[in-house]
Design a protein around this motif. Structure first.
Motif, mmCIF file in Angstrom:
data_model
loop_
_atom_site.group_PDB
_atom_site.id
_atom_site.type_symbol
_atom_site.label_atom_id
_atom_site.label_comp_id
_atom_site.label_asym_id
_atom_site.label_seq_id
_atom_site.Cartn_x
_atom_site.Cartn_y
_atom_site.Cartn_z
ATOM 1 N N GLY A 82 33.903 28.400 33.838
ATOM 2 C CA GLY A 82 34.571 29.424 34.638
ATOM 3 C C GLY A 82 34.725 29.007 36.087
ATOM 4 O O GLY A 82 35.782 29.211 36.700
ATOM 5 N N SER A 153 32.944 35.003 26.681
ATOM 6 C CA SER A 153 34.063 35.443 27.521
ATOM 7 C C SER A 153 33.575 36.028 28.844
ATOM 8 O O SER A 153 34.112 35.715 29.906
ATOM 9 C CB SER A 153 34.898 36.484 26.766
ATOM 10 O OG SER A 153 35.409 35.956 25.569
ATOM 11 N N GLY A 157 34.121 34.609 32.605
ATOM 12 C CA GLY A 157 34.686 35.438 33.662
ATOM 13 C C GLY A 157 33.779 35.509 34.875
ATOM 14 O O GLY A 157 34.249 35.480 36.018
ATOM 15 N N THR A 160 34.293 32.382 36.858
ATOM 16 C CA THR A 160 35.496 32.409 37.695
ATOM 17 C C THR A 160 35.262 33.237 38.960
ATOM 18 O O THR A 160 35.815 32.936 40.016
ATOM 19 C CB THR A 160 36.686 32.993 36.911
ATOM 20 O OG1 THR A 160 36.380 34.331 36.503
ATOM 21 C CG2 THR A 160 36.992 32.157 35.693
ATOM 22 N N SER A 212 41.405 42.239 38.051
ATOM 23 C CA SER A 212 41.461 42.701 36.661
ATOM 24 C C SER A 212 42.692 42.231 35.919
ATOM 25 O O SER A 212 42.779 42.403 34.701
ATOM 26 C CB SER A 212 41.404 44.236 36.614
ATOM 27 O OG SER A 212 40.197 44.711 37.175
ATOM 28 N N LYS A 243 36.914 40.475 36.706
ATOM 29 C CA LYS A 243 37.160 39.244 35.955
ATOM 30 C C LYS A 243 36.335 39.148 34.681
ATOM 31 O O LYS A 243 36.844 38.719 33.635
ATOM 32 C CB LYS A 243 36.863 38.025 36.848
ATOM 33 C CG LYS A 243 37.925 37.758 37.914
ATOM 34 C CD LYS A 243 37.587 36.533 38.718
ATOM 35 C CE LYS A 243 38.724 36.133 39.635
ATOM 36 N NZ LYS A 243 39.884 35.599 38.905
ATOM 37 N N ALA A 244 35.041 39.505 34.749
ATOM 38 C CA ALA A 244 34.157 39.299 33.604
ATOM 39 C C ALA A 244 34.230 40.422 32.582
ATOM 40 O O ALA A 244 33.856 40.204 31.425
ATOM 41 C CB ALA A 244 32.707 39.147 34.090
ATOM 42 N N LYS A 247 39.387 42.001 32.812
ATOM 43 C CA LYS A 247 40.401 40.994 32.500
ATOM 44 C C LYS A 247 40.043 40.198 31.250
ATOM 45 O O LYS A 247 40.921 39.876 30.433
ATOM 46 C CB LYS A 247 40.594 40.042 33.682
ATOM 47 C CG LYS A 247 41.774 39.088 33.476
ATOM 48 C CD LYS A 247 42.057 38.255 34.703
ATOM 49 C CE LYS A 247 41.071 37.113 34.827
ATOM 50 N NZ LYS A 247 41.482 36.153 35.875
ATOM 51 N N MET A 248 38.752 39.879 31.082
ATOM 52 C CA MET A 248 38.365 39.082 29.924
ATOM 53 C C MET A 248 38.571 39.832 28.624
ATOM 54 O O MET A 248 38.912 39.236 27.601
ATOM 55 C CB MET A 248 36.913 38.640 30.055
ATOM 56 C CG MET A 248 36.724 37.427 30.945
ATOM 57 S SD MET A 248 37.963 36.145 30.676
ATOM 58 C CE MET A 248 37.819 35.857 28.941
#
Length: 353
Positions: A82, A153, A157, A160, A212, A243-244, A247-248
């Protein structure tokens, strides 16, 4: 010395020398900063020592220690990917396309083929084998597949989100030192201005909204938050949550739905209609899928034959990933060597003054 010419393919010895010097400076300064937080540093040392001692001492605790080390290594792998995705591996290419996406697709295809998500563990996740005694009318749901890849996942995230911290801290340090924010002029200026206003006006929920959804301008959100001295936990908390978690789950559901077995068959049929190379690509993809399906059945007599066949597509992908990783490492060496060269130039400039 011309800093731009300080690269491995022009001045290899000097570049490696400067790289080693700059790396030692960064490691030393990082240790000094870590030692400023004595409790944290002591906790890290104790955890490392305790893990090393328990690993080398025989006893009934060994299976648990081995499992814990393997689990932490597996989790660290996805967090590291990530972080690498945020920096683009030096090429702007995200590791989601190379690792996490294929991993989700592999689990999805296996679940539909096995009609179950209860893969034997071990060897899962390194190797997927269909469970025994699966009813003929069994089905697998999207939620079961999501539960299998949820941890990977979310860790990817979170990685990232960690990769977004350098732009934030750089902009924050520049603002505290009195430097003005710098923005490049490009065709995306309108989008950048929108992100700036969104983050500046809405705060936590603006950052959450930017994190997101797939957003190539999110680096500017980190720069903007650092420039306007947004509190660290406000920025990082919204980034991790967006992100985690949000969005993931969106990306994960998209991949799982896209790699439904019937949809994959339709996609291959469309590929085969392409002129000239279509039939070859379709045959290659069908052979790849057949090979992967054969590997899922442990007692399948065709599995050894499938293992020995291999595909040109997988070989090319492996070579591409290897070349990209090598390029990334070379770019790191060049960047650190150039940083040390600039450091020397600044010292000489101060002496002249």
């Amino acid at each position: 010395m011309d800093t731009d010419s300080l690269v491995l393919w022009r001045r290899p010895l000097t570049t490696l020398d400067y790289f080693g010097r700059e790396l030692s400076i960064l490691v030393t300064s990082g240790l000094h900063r870590l030692l400023a937080y004595k409790v944290l540093a002591l906790s890290i040392v104790l955890v490392i020592l305790g893990t090393a001692v328990s690993f080398h001492i025989d006893g009934p605790h060994q299976p648990y220690v081995q499992e814990a080390i393997w689990t932490l290594a597996w989790w660290g792998w996805w967090v590291g990917l990530g972080v690498c995705s945020s920096v683009g591996l030096g090429t702007g290419l995200h590791t989601f396309l190379l690792y996490l996406g294929p991993h989700i697709a592999r689990v999805t295809l296996a679940a539909y083929e096995c009609r179950s998500a209860a893969f034997p563990r071990p060897p899962y996740p390194h190797e997927i084998i269909c469970p025994a005694n699966v009813p003929a009318d069994a089905t697998v749901s999207i939620w079961e597949i999501m539960s299998l890849v949820r941890m990977e996942s979310m860790l990817w995230g979170a990685g990232t989100a960690l990769g977004e911290l350098p732009p934030y801290f750089m902009a924050r340090a520049a603002r505290l030192s009195g430097a003005a924010a710098h923005h490049e002029t490009s065709a995306t200026d309108r989008g950048k201005v929108f992100v700036e206003k969104l983050v500046q006006r809405v705060g936590f929920f603006g950052i959450l909204a930017c994190a997101s959804v797939p957003n190539p301008l999110f680096d500017l959100a980190g720069i903007t938050c650092g420039h306007f001295l947004v509190p660290f936990w406000t920025f990082f908390g919204a980034t991790v949550l967006g992100k985690a978690v949000i969005k993931m789950h969106i990306q994960k559901v998209f991949v799982i739905v896209a790699f439904n077995e019937s949809l994959v068959g339709q996609a291959i049929a469309i590929v085969e209609r392409m002129p000239y190379i279509g039939p070859y690509l379709g045959t290659t993809l069908l052979e790849f899928l057949r090979t992967q399906k054969a590997k899922l059945h442990k007692n399948d007599s065709s599995a050894p034959e499938a293992d020995s066949q291999g595909t040109i597509l997988s070989s090319l992908l492996e070579k591409f990933v290897l070349a990209m990783v090598v390029y990334f490492l070379v770019s790191i060496v060049n960047a650190l060597a150039q940083s040390y060269s600039k450091r020397i130039g600044k010292k000489k400039g101060k002496k002249r003054e």
